[in-house]
Design a protein around this motif. Structure first.
Motif, PDB file in Angstrom:
ATOM      1  N   PRO A 208       0.792  -1.241   0.000  1.00 58.64           N
ATOM      2  CA  PRO A 208       0.000   0.000   0.000  1.00 58.64           C
ATOM      3  C   PRO A 208       0.818   1.282   0.000  1.00 58.64           C
ATOM      4  O   PRO A 208       0.351   2.313   0.480  1.00 58.64           O
ATOM      5  CB  PRO A 208      -0.793  -0.123   1.300  1.00 58.64           C
ATOM      6  CG  PRO A 208       0.123  -0.862   2.216  1.00 58.64           C
ATOM      7  CD  PRO A 208       0.911  -1.809   1.347  1.00 58.64           C
ATOM      8  N   TYR A 209       2.037   1.263  -0.516  1.00 60.17           N
ATOM      9  CA  TYR A 209       2.905   2.435  -0.450  1.00 60.17           C
ATOM     10  C   TYR A 209       3.284   2.889  -1.857  1.00 60.17           C
ATOM     11  O   TYR A 209       3.290   2.106  -2.807  1.00 60.17           O
ATOM     12  CB  TYR A 209       4.167   2.123   0.353  1.00 60.17           C
ATOM     13  CG  TYR A 209       3.893   1.572   1.740  1.00 60.17           C
ATOM     14  CD1 TYR A 209       3.416   2.401   2.755  1.00 60.17           C
ATOM     15  CD2 TYR A 209       4.097   0.222   2.018  1.00 60.17           C
ATOM     16  CE1 TYR A 209       3.159   1.902   4.027  1.00 60.17           C
ATOM     17  CE2 TYR A 209       3.844  -0.278   3.287  1.00 60.17           C
ATOM     18  CZ  TYR A 209       3.365   0.565   4.283  1.00 60.17           C
ATOM     19  OH  TYR A 209       3.101   0.061   5.527  1.00 60.17           O
ATOM     20  N   TYR A 210       3.634   4.173  -1.963  1.00 51.29           N
ATOM     21  CA  TYR A 210       4.077   4.719  -3.237  1.00 51.29           C
ATOM     22  C   TYR A 210       5.478   4.215  -3.595  1.00 51.29           C
ATOM     23  O   TYR A 210       5.801   4.045  -4.769  1.00 51.29           O
ATOM     24  CB  TYR A 210       4.074   6.249  -3.200  1.00 51.29           C
ATOM     25  CG  TYR A 210       2.692   6.848  -3.138  1.00 51.29           C
ATOM     26  CD1 TYR A 210       1.878   6.876  -4.273  1.00 51.29           C
ATOM     27  CD2 TYR A 210       2.196   7.393  -1.951  1.00 51.29           C
ATOM     28  CE1 TYR A 210       0.604   7.425  -4.225  1.00 51.29           C
ATOM     29  CE2 TYR A 210       0.927   7.943  -1.899  1.00 51.29           C
ATOM     30  CZ  TYR A 210       0.135   7.951  -3.036  1.00 51.29           C
ATOM     31  OH  TYR A 210      -1.122   8.483  -2.984  1.00 51.29           O
ATOM     32  N   SER A 211       6.308   4.011  -2.593  1.00 57.58           N
ATOM     33  CA  SER A 211       7.660   3.516  -2.856  1.00 57.58           C
ATOM     34  C   SER A 211       7.591   2.081  -3.376  1.00 57.58           C
ATOM     35  O   SER A 211       6.982   1.224  -2.735  1.00 57.58           O
ATOM     36  CB  SER A 211       8.497   3.546  -1.568  1.00 57.58           C
ATOM     37  OG  SER A 211       8.592   4.861  -1.058  1.00 57.58           O
ATOM     38  N   PRO A 212       8.207   1.795  -4.517  1.00 60.06           N
ATOM     39  CA  PRO A 212       8.185   0.423  -5.040  1.00 60.06           C
ATOM     40  C   PRO A 212       8.856  -0.547  -4.069  1.00 60.06           C
ATOM     41  O   PRO A 212       9.826  -0.179  -3.388  1.00 60.06           O
ATOM     42  CB  PRO A 212       8.975   0.536  -6.354  1.00 60.06           C
ATOM     43  CG  PRO A 212       8.921   1.983  -6.710  1.00 60.06           C
ATOM     44  CD  PRO A 212       8.891   2.722  -5.407  1.00 60.06           C
ATOM     45  N   PRO A 213       8.346  -1.779  -3.986  1.00 57.78           N
ATOM     46  CA  PRO A 213       8.966  -2.761  -3.068  1.00 57.78           C
ATOM     47  C   PRO A 213      10.447  -2.977  -3.341  1.00 57.78           C
ATOM     48  O   PRO A 213      11.232  -3.151  -2.403  1.00 57.78           O
ATOM     49  CB  PRO A 213       8.152  -4.039  -3.329  1.00 57.78           C
ATOM     50  CG  PRO A 213       6.863  -3.569  -3.875  1.00 57.78           C
ATOM     51  CD  PRO A 213       7.164  -2.328  -4.654  1.00 57.78           C
ATOM     52  N   VAL A 214      10.846  -2.937  -4.628  1.00 52.66           N
ATOM     53  CA  VAL A 214      12.253  -3.167  -4.943  1.00 52.66           C
ATOM     54  C   VAL A 214      13.127  -2.057  -4.371  1.00 52.66           C
ATOM     55  O   VAL A 214      14.264  -2.315  -3.937  1.00 52.66           O
ATOM     56  CB  VAL A 214      12.440  -3.295  -6.474  1.00 52.66           C
ATOM     57  CG1 VAL A 214      12.094  -1.984  -7.176  1.00 52.66           C
ATOM     58  CG2 VAL A 214      13.858  -3.727  -6.808  1.00 52.66           C
ATOM     59  N   PHE A 215      12.628  -0.813  -4.341  1.00 49.49           N
ATOM     60  CA  PHE A 215      13.387   0.289  -3.749  1.00 49.49           C
ATOM     61  C   PHE A 215      13.569   0.054  -2.243  1.00 49.49           C
ATOM     62  O   PHE A 215      14.658   0.262  -1.702  1.00 49.49           O
ATOM     63  CB  PHE A 215      12.683   1.621  -3.996  1.00 49.49           C
ATOM     64  CG  PHE A 215      12.972   2.222  -5.337  1.00 49.49           C
ATOM     65  CD1 PHE A 215      13.391   1.425  -6.394  1.00 49.49           C
ATOM     66  CD2 PHE A 215      12.830   3.574  -5.567  1.00 49.49           C
ATOM     67  CE1 PHE A 215      13.657   1.962  -7.643  1.00 49.49           C
ATOM     68  CE2 PHE A 215      13.097   4.134  -6.801  1.00 49.49           C
ATOM     69  CZ  PHE A 215      13.507   3.315  -7.844  1.00 49.49           C
ATOM     70  N   PHE A 216      12.484  -0.340  -1.594  1.00 49.96           N
ATOM     71  CA  PHE A 216      12.562  -0.551  -0.147  1.00 49.96           C
ATOM     72  C   PHE A 216      13.502  -1.704   0.171  1.00 49.96           C
ATOM     73  O   PHE A 216      14.309  -1.612   1.111  1.00 49.96           O
ATOM     74  CB  PHE A 216      11.179  -0.828   0.423  1.00 49.96           C
ATOM     75  CG  PHE A 216      11.182  -1.045   1.906  1.00 49.96           C
ATOM     76  CD1 PHE A 216      11.261   0.027   2.779  1.00 49.96           C
ATOM     77  CD2 PHE A 216      11.132  -2.323   2.436  1.00 49.96           C
ATOM     78  CE1 PHE A 216      11.302  -0.164   4.150  1.00 49.96           C
ATOM     79  CE2 PHE A 216      11.157  -2.533   3.804  1.00 49.96           C
ATOM     80  CZ  PHE A 216      11.239  -1.450   4.667  1.00 49.96           C
ATOM     81  N   ILE A 217      13.409  -2.800  -0.574  1.00 45.40           N
ATOM     82  CA  ILE A 217      14.287  -3.942  -0.326  1.00 45.40           C
ATOM     83  C   ILE A 217      15.744  -3.545  -0.527  1.00 45.40           C
ATOM     84  O   ILE A 217      16.626  -3.878   0.281  1.00 45.40           O
ATOM     85  CB  ILE A 217      13.904  -5.121  -1.253  1.00 45.40           C
ATOM     86  CG1 ILE A 217      12.503  -5.636  -0.918  1.00 45.40           C
ATOM     87  CG2 ILE A 217      14.921  -6.249  -1.137  1.00 45.40           C
ATOM     88  CD1 ILE A 217      11.971  -6.654  -1.902  1.00 45.40           C
ATOM     89  N   ALA A 218      16.027  -2.802  -1.608  1.00 44.17           N
ATOM     90  CA  ALA A 218      17.406  -2.392  -1.897  1.00 44.17           C
ATOM     91  C   ALA A 218      17.955  -1.478  -0.802  1.00 44.17           C
ATOM     92  O   ALA A 218      19.094  -1.652  -0.344  1.00 44.17           O
ATOM     93  CB  ALA A 218      17.467  -1.704  -3.251  1.00 44.17           C
ATOM     94  N   THR A 219      17.157  -0.496  -0.371  1.00 44.75           N
ATOM     95  CA  THR A 219      17.641   0.421   0.673  1.00 44.75           C
ATOM     96  C   THR A 219      17.779  -0.281   2.017  1.00 44.75           C
ATOM     97  O   THR A 219      18.687   0.048   2.792  1.00 44.75           O
ATOM     98  CB  THR A 219      16.684   1.618   0.810  1.00 44.75           C
ATOM     99  OG1 THR A 219      15.355   1.142   1.086  1.00 44.75           O
ATOM    100  CG2 THR A 219      16.666   2.446  -0.465  1.00 44.75           C
ATOM    101  N   TYR A 220      16.911  -1.259   2.285  1.00 44.80           N
ATOM    102  CA  TYR A 220      17.020  -1.988   3.556  1.00 44.80           C
ATOM    103  C   TYR A 220      18.294  -2.832   3.589  1.00 44.80           C
ATOM    104  O   TYR A 220      19.029  -2.817   4.578  1.00 44.80           O
ATOM    105  CB  TYR A 220      15.795  -2.870   3.767  1.00 44.80           C
ATOM    106  CG  TYR A 220      15.820  -3.602   5.092  1.00 44.80           C
ATOM    107  CD1 TYR A 220      15.378  -2.968   6.253  1.00 44.80           C
ATOM    108  CD2 TYR A 220      16.295  -4.909   5.181  1.00 44.80           C
ATOM    109  CE1 TYR A 220      15.409  -3.632   7.472  1.00 44.80           C
ATOM    110  CE2 TYR A 220      16.329  -5.569   6.396  1.00 44.80           C
ATOM    111  CZ  TYR A 220      15.887  -4.926   7.538  1.00 44.80           C
ATOM    112  OH  TYR A 220      15.921  -5.580   8.748  1.00 44.80           O
ATOM    113  N   VAL A 221      18.554  -3.561   2.510  1.00 42.64           N
ATOM    114  CA  VAL A 221      19.772  -4.377   2.449  1.00 42.64           C
ATOM    115  C   VAL A 221      21.004  -3.483   2.530  1.00 42.64           C
ATOM    116  O   VAL A 221      21.974  -3.794   3.236  1.00 42.64           O
ATOM    117  CB  VAL A 221      19.789  -5.220   1.160  1.00 42.64           C
ATOM    118  CG1 VAL A 221      21.129  -5.922   0.997  1.00 42.64           C
ATOM    119  CG2 VAL A 221      18.651  -6.233   1.172  1.00 42.64           C
ATOM    120  N   LEU A 222      20.971  -2.358   1.826  1.00 40.19           N
ATOM    121  CA  LEU A 222      22.095  -1.418   1.876  1.00 40.19           C
ATOM    122  C   LEU A 222      22.293  -0.872   3.282  1.00 40.19           C
ATOM    123  O   LEU A 222      23.430  -0.698   3.739  1.00 40.19           O
ATOM    124  CB  LEU A 222      21.864  -0.286   0.883  1.00 40.19           C
ATOM    125  CG  LEU A 222      23.008   0.728   0.716  1.00 40.19           C
ATOM    126  CD1 LEU A 222      24.269   0.038   0.223  1.00 40.19           C
ATOM    127  CD2 LEU A 222      22.601   1.834  -0.240  1.00 40.19           C
TER     128      LEU A 222
END
Length: 335
Positions: A208-222
């Motif tokens: 339910p967010y504007y941020s794409p899941p791939v962006f969130f996953i990438a920033t979390y791993v980083l």
């Protein structure tokens, strides 16, 4: 033959420095983009899940504000060149400049007066073999990338800040590392439930967010990777500060200790005033410095010295165990 091999390696190193120096603005732009994307994902996805939003939200905003502003300052503020034309010109005006506890304290002949209890001694003056200008012998080094002499030279950082880290911006560099460690730690600890949702491992199928899941996953791993790496780097820098030495000096002092031990002597770092005093001098906080809240807000403050004079241990006008002529020179001078 060994000397020629050394010169070849030095030439390759100079080429690498020029390449990374030319790409410095791109690295800084990439850093700003990654910080912005990470902050955006955190505040949109993770922040609403935190308890006590009236308390956690201001704290998160404060951490992010410090992170961005210290990065801005360390990239923008000159490190402090020996040439007065290229160096910061003292305390500025505006709300971003913190006010010292003791106002109207004049500059002494030995540099900036920080405390009457601290012994300040003037540095010896020598001429740089590269840029041919007079510079303080202690703690000033010639940067082969900037081609200038830097006051209290720590290191040149082409990837993160695209300039040297020295007297006037080292404080911002260290605080940027501190807040980067705190920010990535908070991201890693508080975002693990959201990462499960982004991977589709929860019962809620919709994202339910504007941020794409791939962006969130990438920033979390980083963030997890940076939390480990930056925390180690931050701890190493703070330990060096607590010992009263820069990155260059920490390597030099290993050689000094070895040389002194071979003579049956003990090396004593004349800049080491004790861990508490070293930290207070570096951040310029204390009774005659700036308030402690300057560590919680990204204010601009002056260093305790002008770079031509330094606080030393009582009875030590130079390092003990190191004789005149044994001081290590700039790497460029040895090439």
């Amino acid at each position: 033959c060994a000397q020629q091999v050394f010169r070849c390696f030095r030439a390759v190193e100079r080429v690498g420095d020029k390449i990374t120096g030319a790409a410095g603005p791109l690295f800084v732009t990439l850093g700003v983009v990654l910080l912005s994307v990470g902050a955006g994902c955190f505040f949109e996805v993770v922040r609403p899940t935190l308890p006590l939003p009236w308390l956690t939200t201001p704290i998160c905003i404060l951490i992010a504000f410090n992170l961005f502003m210290h990065y801005f300052w360390v990239c923008l503020v000159p490190p402090g060149y020996v040439s007065l034309l290229d160096s910061p010109r003292g305390r500025g005006s505006g709300w971003l400049w913190a006010k010292p506890k003791t106002r109207g304290v004049p500059l002494s002949a030995e540099g900036m007066r920080w405390s009457e209890e601290v012994i300040i001694t003037k540095a010896n003056v020598t001429r740089c073999k590269k840029c041919k200008i007079l510079r303080p012998e202690e703690r000033a080094h010639h940067c082969r990338i900037c081609n200038k002499c830097i006051l209290k030279y720590d290191h040149h950082c082409p990837v993160r800040v695209n300039q040297c880290v020295g007297l006037h911006n080292e404080r911002h560099f260290v605080l940027f590392l501190v807040y980067m460690s705190v920010a990535t730690f908070c991201y890693a600890i508080s975002g693990w439930r959201c990462i499960l949702a982004a991977l589709g491992l929860t019962s809620d199928d919709a994202w339910p967010y504007y941020s794409p899941p791939v962006f969130f996953i990438a920033t979390y791993v980083l963030s997890v990777v940076l939390c480990l790496a930056v925390t180690i780097m931050t701890s190493w820098h703070i330990w060096g500060i607590a010992c009263g030495e820069t990155s260059v000096e920490s390597a030099d002092h290993v050689q000094y200790r070895r040389t002194a031990t071979e003579r049956g002597e003990t090396f004593v770092n004349s800049y080491d005033l004790g861990k508490r005093n070293n930290l207070m001098l570096f951040f310029n906080v204390g009774p005659d410095g700036y308030p402690l809240y300057t560590l919680l807000f990204p204010f601009r403050i002056e260093p305790y010295t002008d770079g031509w004079s330094w606080a030393r241990r009582p009875g030590h006008e130079r390092h003990s165990g190191v004789r005149e002529g044994e001081e290590l020179t700039d790497p460029e001078d040895e090439a």
